[in-house]
Design an enzyme around this catalytic site. Structure first.
Site, PDB file in Angstrom:
ATOM      1  N   SER A 203      -0.274   2.712   2.785  1.00  0.00           N
ATOM      2  CA  SER A 203      -0.245   1.490   1.996  1.00  0.00           C
ATOM      3  C   SER A 203      -0.405   1.765   0.512  1.00  0.00           C
ATOM      4  CB  SER A 203      -1.286   0.510   2.522  1.00  0.00           C
ATOM      5  OG  SER A 203      -0.901  -0.803   2.174  1.00  0.00           O
ATOM      6  N   ASP A 309       5.111  -5.071  10.410  1.00  0.00           N
ATOM      7  CA  ASP A 309       4.114  -5.076   9.335  1.00  0.00           C
ATOM      8  C   ASP A 309       4.312  -6.335   8.494  1.00  0.00           C
ATOM      9  OD1 ASP A 309       2.409  -4.607   7.203  1.00  0.00           O
ATOM     10  OD2 ASP A 309       2.913  -2.479   7.060  1.00  0.00           O
ATOM     11  N   HIS A 340       0.432  -3.150  10.448  1.00  0.00           N
ATOM     12  CA  HIS A 340       0.002  -2.275   9.352  1.00  0.00           C
ATOM     13  C   HIS A 340      -0.961  -1.217   9.894  1.00  0.00           C
ATOM     14  CE1 HIS A 340      -0.014  -1.732   5.014  1.00  0.00           C
ATOM     15  NE2 HIS A 340      -1.324  -1.710   4.984  1.00  0.00           N
TER      16      HIS A 340
END
Length: 661
Positions: A203, A309, A340
């Site tokens: 991320s 996601d 995620h």
């Protein structure tokens, strides 16, 4: 790999014994450079993790984000093999640059950096140092500017963020200055490394890897971005439609250090002013768009993303992948059914093995064949993976699908032939994609739905789709959603659960060597699945007022027709024989975009509405799969929708997610 505490204890002991014996018995000749003698195929855990060098340096970024008149220094904590340094052998670097080392934690167990009384790092989050330091790598954890022990301000993907990590790559290659303390004047050089660096992270961390690669910095050999952002605009907006009720200033405030809180008000103001809630493209977003600089990327890219996601939405990986392909960048991709989630937590053994071979190949130059393996691994069903030699696979071509009014009121058809007519719906912000899909065979005032008949053969979608509409609004503002749905029963990962497709178990497995302060053992996970009646496989959103290519929104003229193309998320999904494929066009997608300022009724001109979908075999495959079929609710869909959404989605992502937790 071992799957019980007893087995993992023996594995940990074995690794420790190997490391100790190697330290005591192996001569310097045994650690010769990779190409002395027969070409090695795998780095081995021959170095002591317990005796590894642990040190911290503060690297000069050349920027003054906090405006104190001094160049900001960012902290880099280093764990590296002591024996290699004593032998004069230089080692490559694996780097994770993150804003989360002190505020929020890394990985499924939210680990933080910890330090001893002298300020040396004791625990480096995640398994990278435990596993790779014994194998002859240094692992470097960089605190982004304005976080943990670094100077400066958090600017959420801007030049302070990117320069935080780029400066460390420059220092590792002898082009930047570093010091032994945050404020001192004693310089330190990285004489222990060959400068070859690989960046990794999930991320925000992976986003920084993308950003640094897009500078073309010399010495960065590979990046492994996991669920990463490629353009920060596309984290906050979808073609003018706001995805969250906040902007980058909220994210900056969540991660910055106390010192940054006190000194970075000016940077916070720029984040607010530069990211208006109108969804307009501004210079702030240009600075944070790495896709435009893909031609500068020298590093290879091993990209990982969850196809469900809904935090870092998948447009981010699709546009980055396409830009890298256009520029001939060496690349590899894993696509899971999760949300995620880090691959360490859904495919652990295969992930560690593949990552090990990838770094060995890219940083040590080992000829282990990883570059000749299939480019893509795709999770087709929970824990069931397939591969593609290239991705999207050869033979994939765009088919233009046309919606048409159906024989039943409000339920249209989806085919290859152009059609005429209109469909009308009214925005209802209380409803979501799951509500629309659950009622696809019922005429409702909140959507326009178009379906194929039951497919005669499997139909594979690989890549990014787009939906073009010509729409008329009754009000001055309108948001649009377009959704592709696989109508039919299946078992999928429960990506909308809080853990986004995994369940954390009690047993631990170990991945490297441990110390008293840094365990290499992590809780195991298993796929969390749910039974569904349909699967939303791709979605996209837009503000109709952003129909022009200049990135600026404008009030709509009620009754005037506007043409807009919505970008849909990339995917790799097989719609099985007997299932149906549906296209839904509607207004606000509850919890995934914010509603407009008005409540419009929209009319679609079907003669100028279409979906361009990447199919294995193209239009011919679609024709073959739908030949002789007619849209029907008598396929394999449930007889009646349950009150609970049928695709397993119980609640969408929170309004203010952190893109790295």
């Amino acid at each position: 790999m071992p799957n019980s505490m007893r087995m993992t204890t023996w594995r940990s002991i074995a690794l420790t014994v190997v490391a100790v014996l190697a330290t005591a018995l192996l001569s310097p000749a045994a650690h010769a450079a990779p190409h002395d003698g027969p070409a090695p195929r795998e780095s081995r855990p021959v170095y002591s993790y317990t005796n590894a060098v642990r040190e911290s340096v503060w690297v000069d970024t050349g920027l003054d984000g906090d405006g104190d008149g001094h160049s900001d220094r960012v902290a880099a904590d280093i764990v590296r093999p002591r024996e290699a340094a004593l032998q004069g052998r230089k080692v490559p670097v694996i780097m994770d640059a993150s804003p989360y080392y002190s505020c929020c934690g890394r990985g499924n167990e939210s680990q933080l950096k910890t330090y001893d009384a002298d300020g040396r790092v004791v625990q480096m989050p995640l398994f990278y140092d435990n596993y790779f330091v014994p194998r002859g790598y240094a692992v470097v954890g960089v605190d982004l500017a304005g976080t943990n022990r670094s100077d400066g301000c958090v600017d959420v993907g801007g030049r302070f963020d990117v320069q935080s990590a780029k400066a460390v790559v420059d220092w590792l290659n002898g082009r930047a200055r570093a010091y032994t303390t945050r404020t001192g004047s004693t310089p330190v050089k990285a004489g222990w490394t060959d400068g070859k660096t690989g960046m990794i992270g999930k991320s925000w961390d992976g986003t920084i890897a993308n950003g640094v690669a897009a500078t073309g910095v010399e010495g960065l050999k590979t990046i492994v971005p996991i669920s990463a952002i490629s353009s920060w605009y596309d984290y906050y907006f979808a073609q003018g439609a706001p995805l969250y009720g906040s902007g980058p200033d909220w994210l900056s405030d969540a991660v910055e250090s106390d010192a940054a809180h006190a000194h970075c008000a000016a940077v916070q103001k720029k984040l607010v002013d530069g990211a208006p809630r109108t969804g307009d493209w501004t210079p702030l977003w240009t600075e944070r768009d790495y896709v435009k600089d893909a031609a500068k990327v020298r590093a290879s890219v091993f990209l990982v993303h969850g196809m469900q996601d809904l935090n870092v939405r998948t447009k981010n990986f699709g546009q980055w992948w396409d830009a890298l392909a256009k520029n001939g960048v060496q690349r590899k991709i894993w696509l899971s059914q999760t949300g995620h989630v880090d691959p360490f937590d859904y495919r652990r053994g295969a992930w560690v093995d593949t990552l090990h071979r990838w770094f060995d190949h890219e940083l040590l130059g080992y000829r282990n064949g990883v570059d000749r393996e299939p480019m893509a691994d795709i999770e087709r069903r929970p824990d069931q993976w397939v591969t593609s030699a290239v991705w999207p696979p050869r033979g994939t071509a765009t088919a233009t699908l046309r919606p048409a009014p159906g024989t039943r009121a409000g339920v249209g058809t989806l085919g290859l032939r152009p059609a005429h007519g209109t469909e009308t719906f009214t925005d209802d912000p209380k409803l979501s994609e799951t509500d629309w899909a659950a009622r696809i065979d019922t005429a409702t005032p909140d959507k326009a739905g178009f379906v194929t008949g039951p497919l005669r053969r499997d139909l594979r979608l690989s890549g990014s789709s787009e939906v073009t509409v010509r729409a008329t609004s009754t009000t001055t503002s309108a948001h649009l959603s377009a959704v592709l749905v696989d109508l039919g029963p299946d078992t999928i990962r429960d990506y909308a659960d809080a853990a986004e497709g995994i369940t954390t178990l009690a047993d631990r497995t170990c991945w490297g060597a441990s110390t008293a302060g840094d365990s290499a053992c992590y809780k195991e996970t298993a796929a969390k699945t749910t039974q569904v009646g349909f699967t939303v496989l791709s979605r996209g959103w837009a503000d109709l007022g952003h129909h022009t290519p200049d990135g600026k929104g404008r009030p709509l003229v009620p009754g005037k027709a506007y043409t807009l193309t919505l970008d849909l998320a990339p995917t790799d999904h097989v719609v099985p024989r007997g299932h149906r494929l549906a296209l839904i066009v509607a207004g606000t997608d509850k919890d995934l975009i914010d509603p407009p300022s008005t409540t419009p009724t929209l009319t679609l001109d079907l003669a100028h509405t279409s979906a361009r979908v990447p199919l294995a075999g193209g239009a011919a495959a679609f024709a073959g799969a739908t030949a002789g079929s007619t849209p029907s609710a008598t396929a394999v869909t449930p007889s009646a929708p349950a009150s609970r959404p049928l695709d397993g989605v119980r609640a969408q992502r929170p309004a203010h997610p952190l893109p790295g937790q």
